[in-house]
Design a protein around this motif. Sequence first.
Motif, short mmCIF file in Angstrom:
data_model
loop_
_atom_site.label_atom_id
_atom_site.label_comp_id
_atom_site.label_asym_id
_atom_site.label_seq_id
_atom_site.Cartn_x
_atom_site.Cartn_y
_atom_site.Cartn_z
N PHE A 139 -41.75 -17.79 26.68
CA PHE A 139 -40.98 -18.94 27.20
C PHE A 139 -40.93 -20.05 26.15
O PHE A 139 -41.42 -21.15 26.37
N GLN A 140 -40.33 -19.75 25.02
CA GLN A 140 -40.19 -20.73 23.96
C GLN A 140 -38.76 -21.27 23.93
O GLN A 140 -37.79 -20.53 24.15
N ASP A 141 -38.62 -22.56 23.68
CA ASP A 141 -37.30 -23.18 23.64
C ASP A 141 -36.44 -22.65 22.50
O ASP A 141 -35.21 -22.79 22.53
N SER A 142 -37.05 -22.01 21.51
CA SER A 142 -36.33 -21.59 20.31
C SER A 142 -35.53 -20.31 20.48
O SER A 142 -34.76 -19.94 19.60
N ASN A 143 -35.73 -19.57 21.59
CA ASN A 143 -34.90 -18.37 21.81
C ASN A 143 -34.60 -18.22 23.30
O ASN A 143 -35.13 -18.94 24.13
N ARG A 174 -38.05 -26.67 28.76
CA ARG A 174 -37.02 -26.37 29.75
C ARG A 174 -37.46 -25.33 30.77
O ARG A 174 -36.76 -25.09 31.75
N PHE A 175 -38.62 -24.71 30.55
CA PHE A 175 -39.12 -23.71 31.49
C PHE A 175 -40.30 -24.21 32.33
O PHE A 175 -40.55 -23.68 33.40
N GLN A 176 -41.02 -25.20 31.83
CA GLN A 176 -42.32 -25.52 32.39
C GLN A 176 -42.27 -25.88 33.88
O GLN A 176 -43.04 -25.33 34.67
N LYS A 177 -41.39 -26.78 34.28
CA LYS A 177 -41.39 -27.24 35.66
C LYS A 177 -41.15 -26.10 36.65
O LYS A 177 -41.88 -25.96 37.64
N GLU A 178 -40.15 -25.26 36.38
CA GLU A 178 -39.86 -24.16 37.32
C GLU A 178 -40.99 -23.14 37.32
O GLU A 178 -41.40 -22.66 38.38
N ALA A 193 -54.97 -26.93 28.10
CA ALA A 193 -54.89 -27.78 29.29
C ALA A 193 -54.66 -29.24 28.89
O ALA A 193 -53.83 -29.95 29.49
N LYS A 194 -55.37 -29.69 27.87
CA LYS A 194 -55.21 -31.06 27.41
C LYS A 194 -53.83 -31.29 26.80
O LYS A 194 -53.19 -32.32 27.01
N ALA A 195 -53.37 -30.30 26.03
CA ALA A 195 -52.07 -30.43 25.37
C ALA A 195 -50.93 -30.45 26.38
O ALA A 195 -49.93 -31.17 26.20
N MET A 196 -51.05 -29.67 27.45
CA MET A 196 -49.98 -29.63 28.45
C MET A 196 -49.86 -30.92 29.24
O MET A 196 -48.78 -31.25 29.75
N THR A 197 -50.94 -31.68 29.34
CA THR A 197 -50.95 -32.88 30.17
C THR A 197 -51.07 -34.17 29.38
O THR A 197 -50.77 -35.25 29.92
N GLY A 198 -51.54 -34.09 28.15
CA GLY A 198 -51.81 -35.30 27.38
C GLY A 198 -53.11 -35.96 27.77
O GLY A 198 -53.42 -37.07 27.30
N ARG A 199 -53.89 -35.32 28.61
CA ARG A 199 -55.19 -35.86 29.05
C ARG A 199 -56.27 -35.55 28.01
O ARG A 199 -56.22 -34.53 27.34
N THR A 200 -57.28 -36.41 27.94
CA THR A 200 -58.41 -36.17 27.04
C THR A 200 -59.60 -35.57 27.78
O THR A 200 -60.51 -35.04 27.16
#
Length: 291
Positions: A139-143, A174-178, A193-200
């Motif tokens: 599920f990459q935006d590049s293809n 463009r895929f994450q929410k669905e 997990a941290k990268a997906m949310t921006g949480r530390t």
Amino acid sequence: MVKNILILGSAVIDVIIDIERLPKAGEDITGLQKGMVVGGCAFNVSKILDELQVSHDLCVPVGRGLYADKIRSTLQAGHHDVMIEDARCDNGYCLSLVEANGERTFITIDGIETKWLDSWLANIDAAAYDYIYASGYGFQDSNNSGDVILKFLRRKRPDCRLVLDPGPRLLGKRFQKELLGMGTILELNEGEAKAMTGRTDVREAAKELQAATKQPVIVTLGKQGTLCVNENEAFLVPTKPVKAIDTIGAGDSHTAGFLAALSNGKSLREACEEANRVAALVVQHVGCSLK
């Protein structure tokens, strides 16, 4: 009751090279090739499920070429049907650079596994499965492969659980929410997990993800064990310390152990315990294997 499981994704060739450290730009260093084996997240999960004697279908595209031939023969040796064949190009490969401190760096050369077509999945009944595994690499935006796979997942039953490993590249925006709203159980590591949310804070990250999925979120924490966050609770399942020899495939094997236990009716805690046990066994061997 036996659960039907579909492992959906890619099989590639892993070329594993031991190095002292990553080279600087323009530098020439030596390395030791430790193996050339069939890998890829979906294949690794399937391989461990096979070793755990958990029945499942493995759906990975196989192309035409040297790498595809090796993948095809490996699938057949493991008694898996080749569900998708496409002669447009060969399968891809991944250079896995393993430093002396255990740090891993990957360089991936894409192949047929990034060129999904609707016709590949037209005759596969998504509604027949109770669990479907997928990886964020699809599920990459590049293809456009993610669009194809997402169309297929829309055909699954509402009670079918999607076990999704975002991977180090994470999910395309463009895929994450669905994807997170499809009855999805996330299986990921602390950094992801941290990268997906921006949480530390990893617990806050897991809670935020659980609020989006409304399903359990499983976060691997290395030597600390596994964090499980559900709607009403969060708990840490410790793991036994082991001497790790090769951590390539550790995350995939953890997912396989978790999925195997969950599909056999085990509780979330028991599934995390089994996942820890399986991953601990795998990292004590070279390659993604229990043996």
